[in-house]
Design a protein around this motif. Structure first.
Motif, PDB file in Angstrom:
ATOM      1  N   GLN A 107     -16.521 -36.747  65.927  1.00  0.00           N
ATOM      2  CA  GLN A 107     -17.602 -36.350  65.006  1.00  0.00           C
ATOM      3  C   GLN A 107     -17.613 -37.261  63.774  1.00  0.00           C
ATOM      4  N   ALA A 108     -16.427 -37.559  63.250  1.00  0.00           N
ATOM      5  CA  ALA A 108     -16.337 -38.425  62.062  1.00  0.00           C
ATOM      6  C   ALA A 108     -16.882 -39.818  62.381  1.00  0.00           C
ATOM      7  N   GLU A 109     -16.586 -40.309  63.577  1.00  0.00           N
ATOM      8  CA  GLU A 109     -17.078 -41.643  63.958  1.00  0.00           C
ATOM      9  C   GLU A 109     -18.605 -41.653  64.054  1.00  0.00           C
ATOM     10  N   VAL A 110     -19.151 -40.631  64.674  1.00  0.00           N
ATOM     11  CA  VAL A 110     -20.610 -40.577  64.832  1.00  0.00           C
ATOM     12  C   VAL A 110     -21.277 -40.389  63.463  1.00  0.00           C
ATOM     13  N   SER A 111     -20.722 -39.492  62.633  1.00  0.00           N
ATOM     14  CA  SER A 111     -21.308 -39.250  61.309  1.00  0.00           C
ATOM     15  C   SER A 111     -21.277 -40.536  60.472  1.00  0.00           C
ATOM     16  N   ALA A 112     -20.150 -41.266  60.543  1.00  0.00           N
ATOM     17  CA  ALA A 112     -20.025 -42.506  59.753  1.00  0.00           C
ATOM     18  C   ALA A 112     -21.047 -43.549  60.203  1.00  0.00           C
ATOM     19  N   SER A 113     -21.485 -43.481  61.451  1.00  0.00           N
ATOM     20  CA  SER A 113     -22.466 -44.477  61.948  1.00  0.00           C
ATOM     21  C   SER A 113     -23.871 -44.164  61.438  1.00  0.00           C
ATOM     22  N   ASN A 114     -24.048 -42.957  60.859  1.00  0.00           N
ATOM     23  CA  ASN A 114     -25.365 -42.514  60.381  1.00  0.00           C
ATOM     24  C   ASN A 114     -26.444 -42.758  61.437  1.00  0.00           C
ATOM     25  N   SER A 115     -26.124 -42.366  62.660  1.00  0.00           N
ATOM     26  CA  SER A 115     -27.036 -42.593  63.771  1.00  0.00           C
ATOM     27  C   SER A 115     -26.936 -41.423  64.753  1.00  0.00           C
ATOM     28  N   VAL A 116     -27.550 -41.593  65.896  1.00  0.00           N
ATOM     29  CA  VAL A 116     -27.444 -40.568  66.944  1.00  0.00           C
ATOM     30  C   VAL A 116     -26.796 -41.192  68.179  1.00  0.00           C
ATOM     31  N   VAL A 117     -26.186 -40.336  69.006  1.00  0.00           N
ATOM     32  CA  VAL A 117     -25.691 -40.807  70.297  1.00  0.00           C
ATOM     33  C   VAL A 117     -26.567 -40.181  71.385  1.00  0.00           C
ATOM     34  N   THR A 118     -26.451 -40.731  72.587  1.00  0.00           N
ATOM     35  CA  THR A 118     -27.279 -40.200  73.679  1.00  0.00           C
ATOM     36  C   THR A 118     -26.440 -39.298  74.572  1.00  0.00           C
ATOM     37  N   TRP A 119     -27.125 -38.439  75.272  1.00  0.00           N
ATOM     38  CA  TRP A 119     -26.540 -37.747  76.415  1.00  0.00           C
ATOM     39  C   TRP A 119     -26.773 -38.670  77.596  1.00  0.00           C
ATOM     40  N   MET A 120     -26.207 -38.355  78.761  1.00  0.00           N
ATOM     41  CA  MET A 120     -26.468 -39.209  79.924  1.00  0.00           C
ATOM     42  C   MET A 120     -27.946 -39.131  80.297  1.00  0.00           C
ATOM     43  N   ALA A 121     -28.412 -40.169  80.991  1.00  0.00           N
ATOM     44  CA  ALA A 121     -29.825 -40.192  81.369  1.00  0.00           C
ATOM     45  C   ALA A 121     -30.078 -39.146  82.451  1.00  0.00           C
ATOM     46  N   LEU A 122     -31.045 -38.264  82.163  1.00  0.00           N
ATOM     47  CA  LEU A 122     -31.431 -37.230  83.127  1.00  0.00           C
ATOM     48  C   LEU A 122     -32.545 -37.794  83.995  1.00  0.00           C
ATOM     49  N   VAL A 123     -32.250 -37.957  85.265  1.00  0.00           N
ATOM     50  CA  VAL A 123     -33.267 -38.508  86.169  1.00  0.00           C
ATOM     51  C   VAL A 123     -33.762 -37.372  87.069  1.00  0.00           C
ATOM     52  N   GLY A 124     -35.071 -37.164  87.048  1.00  0.00           N
ATOM     53  CA  GLY A 124     -35.678 -36.145  87.898  1.00  0.00           C
ATOM     54  C   GLY A 124     -36.408 -36.818  89.051  1.00  0.00           C
ATOM     55  N   ALA A 125     -36.323 -36.227  90.225  1.00  0.00           N
ATOM     56  CA  ALA A 125     -37.078 -36.753  91.380  1.00  0.00           C
ATOM     57  C   ALA A 125     -37.655 -35.561  92.134  1.00  0.00           C
ATOM     58  N   TRP A 126     -38.950 -35.666  92.455  1.00  0.00           N
ATOM     59  CA  TRP A 126     -39.532 -34.574  93.240  1.00  0.00           C
ATOM     60  C   TRP A 126     -40.577 -35.108  94.205  1.00  0.00           C
ATOM     61  N   SER A 127     -40.666 -34.424  95.325  1.00  0.00           N
ATOM     62  CA  SER A 127     -41.741 -34.729  96.269  1.00  0.00           C
ATOM     63  C   SER A 127     -42.018 -33.489  97.106  1.00  0.00           C
ATOM     64  N   ARG A 128     -43.022 -33.593  97.965  1.00  0.00           N
ATOM     65  CA  ARG A 128     -43.397 -32.447  98.800  1.00  0.00           C
ATOM     66  C   ARG A 128     -43.133 -32.748 100.266  1.00  0.00           C
ATOM     67  N   LYS A 129     -42.609 -31.774 100.956  1.00  0.00           N
ATOM     68  CA  LYS A 129     -42.350 -31.926 102.395  1.00  0.00           C
ATOM     69  C   LYS A 129     -43.666 -32.185 103.129  1.00  0.00           C
ATOM     70  N   SER A 130     -43.687 -33.205 103.953  1.00  0.00           N
ATOM     71  CA  SER A 130     -44.926 -33.470 104.691  1.00  0.00           C
ATOM     72  C   SER A 130     -44.992 -32.559 105.919  1.00  0.00           C
ATOM     73  N   ALA A 131     -46.205 -32.390 106.451  1.00  0.00           N
ATOM     74  CA  ALA A 131     -46.407 -31.496 107.588  1.00  0.00           C
ATOM     75  C   ALA A 131     -45.636 -31.997 108.806  1.00  0.00           C
ATOM     76  N   THR A 132     -45.348 -33.323 108.842  1.00  0.00           N
ATOM     77  CA  THR A 132     -44.706 -33.911 110.048  1.00  0.00           C
ATOM     78  C   THR A 132     -43.191 -34.044 109.890  1.00  0.00           C
ATOM     79  N   HIS A 133     -42.606 -33.464 108.822  1.00  0.00           N
ATOM     80  CA  HIS A 133     -41.174 -33.615 108.566  1.00  0.00           C
ATOM     81  C   HIS A 133     -40.350 -33.098 109.750  1.00  0.00           C
TER      82      HIS A 133
END
Ligand code: SAM
Length: 278
Positions: A251-277
């Protein structure tokens, strides 16, 4: 029943502390996952299957989207997690969520689902395309498949400017990697959907940002859950110093940087089942 030979070791375990960590993490991620599910078409009246439910947060989120006329079935193989999930659902007064104890590769089929969803589960499976293919067989034609997974690559790159934060996140990443988890499952989803016989998915990427103690604590929290494995893999913990004071020093390191850190990249993927699956 869908049966595939895909069991795996799960690095994070299910101690009380890990369950609390999952609940805190879910609160942080809820707006991201909700937006993603809405965009994927999860909505009123649907019957949804949530795989790798943990202590129930994604299932409960889906339950609010489908409403009382819909239904959510959560699948989780860990008995302690299921018990906790059932207790939480009862406390929340949700009557449209049930949980089944099963490996995701052995889910009994029944009435078809309108959607199959999951968060941070495919990354832990040894054969995600096979699991996804068998899950698709539980879906009605045009049913939705929607998964939120992670990409660590941009996160590690952005973490590099803060030495302690970076050292801690590297140990976490390496522990996951050596345990067999796919830390780049997010981007892999594009091909995995197609290997499972699904149409190429639509995809999203978001990275939460923050710098307050609640945001930052996920690093020492996850490290706590992974510690036995990190020690077994003989990973470099000494550069992290006294683990009891790690949260304050990060926390002290992040506060001293006067910045923000990221969480991991959240990747979403979606599709629809085709009739021929097949
Ligand atoms: C990282 S947690 C995610 C929990 C929940 N989806 C969330 O986002 O809060 C992954 C969960 O998947 C479960 N899990 C891992 N492998 C599994 C498998 N093969 N079958 C069923 N559950 C599994 C673990 O027990 C754990 O509870």
């Amino acid at each position: 029943m869908t049966t595939t030979k895909t069991t795996s070791h799960y690095a994070l375990g299910s101690t009380d502390a890990e369950q609390e960590r999952l609940i805190r993490q879910a609160a942080l991620l809820a707006p991201f996952t909700e937006r993603f599910f809405r965009g994927a078409g999860i909505g009123t009246g649907q019957r949804v299957l949530d795989i790798g439910s943990g202590v129930g947060d994604v299932a409960m989120l889906a339950a609010t989207l489908v409403g009382p006329s819909g239904e959510v079935v959560g699948v989780e193989r860990d008995e302690r997690s299921i018990d906790r999930a059932r207790t939480r659902v009862a406390l929340a007064g949700l009557h449209n969520v049930t949980f089944t104890q099963s490996d995701v590769s052995q889910i009994a089929s029944g009435k078809p689902f309108d959607a199959v969803v999951g968060r941070f589960i495919l990354m832990f499976l040894p054969d995600p395309p096979t699991v996804l293919r068998s899950l698709s067989q539980l879906l009605r034609p045009s049913g939705v498949v929607a998964f939120h997974e992670l990409s660590w690559a941009p996160f590690l790159l952005l973490a590099a400017r803060l030495p302690l934060w970076s050292a801690a996140t590297s140990v976490i990443h390496e522990t996951f990697r050596r345990s067999g988890a796919n830390t780049e499952m997010g981007f892999a989803l594009y091909q995995i959907f197609q290997q499972a016989g699904l149409p190429a998915p639509a995809m999203t990427l978001e990275m939460p940002l923050g710098n307050d103690p609640e945001f930052i604590r996920w690093v020492p929290d996850v490290l706590g859950s992974l510690l036995p494995l990190a020690q077994r893999f003989d990973l470099p913990l000494r550069p992290l110093g006294d683990l009891n004071t790690l949260p304050q020093r990060i926390q002290a390191e992040v506060s001293a940087s006067n910045s923000v850190v990221t969480w991991m990249a959240l990747v979403g993927a979606w599709s629809r089942k085709s009739a021929t699956h097949a």
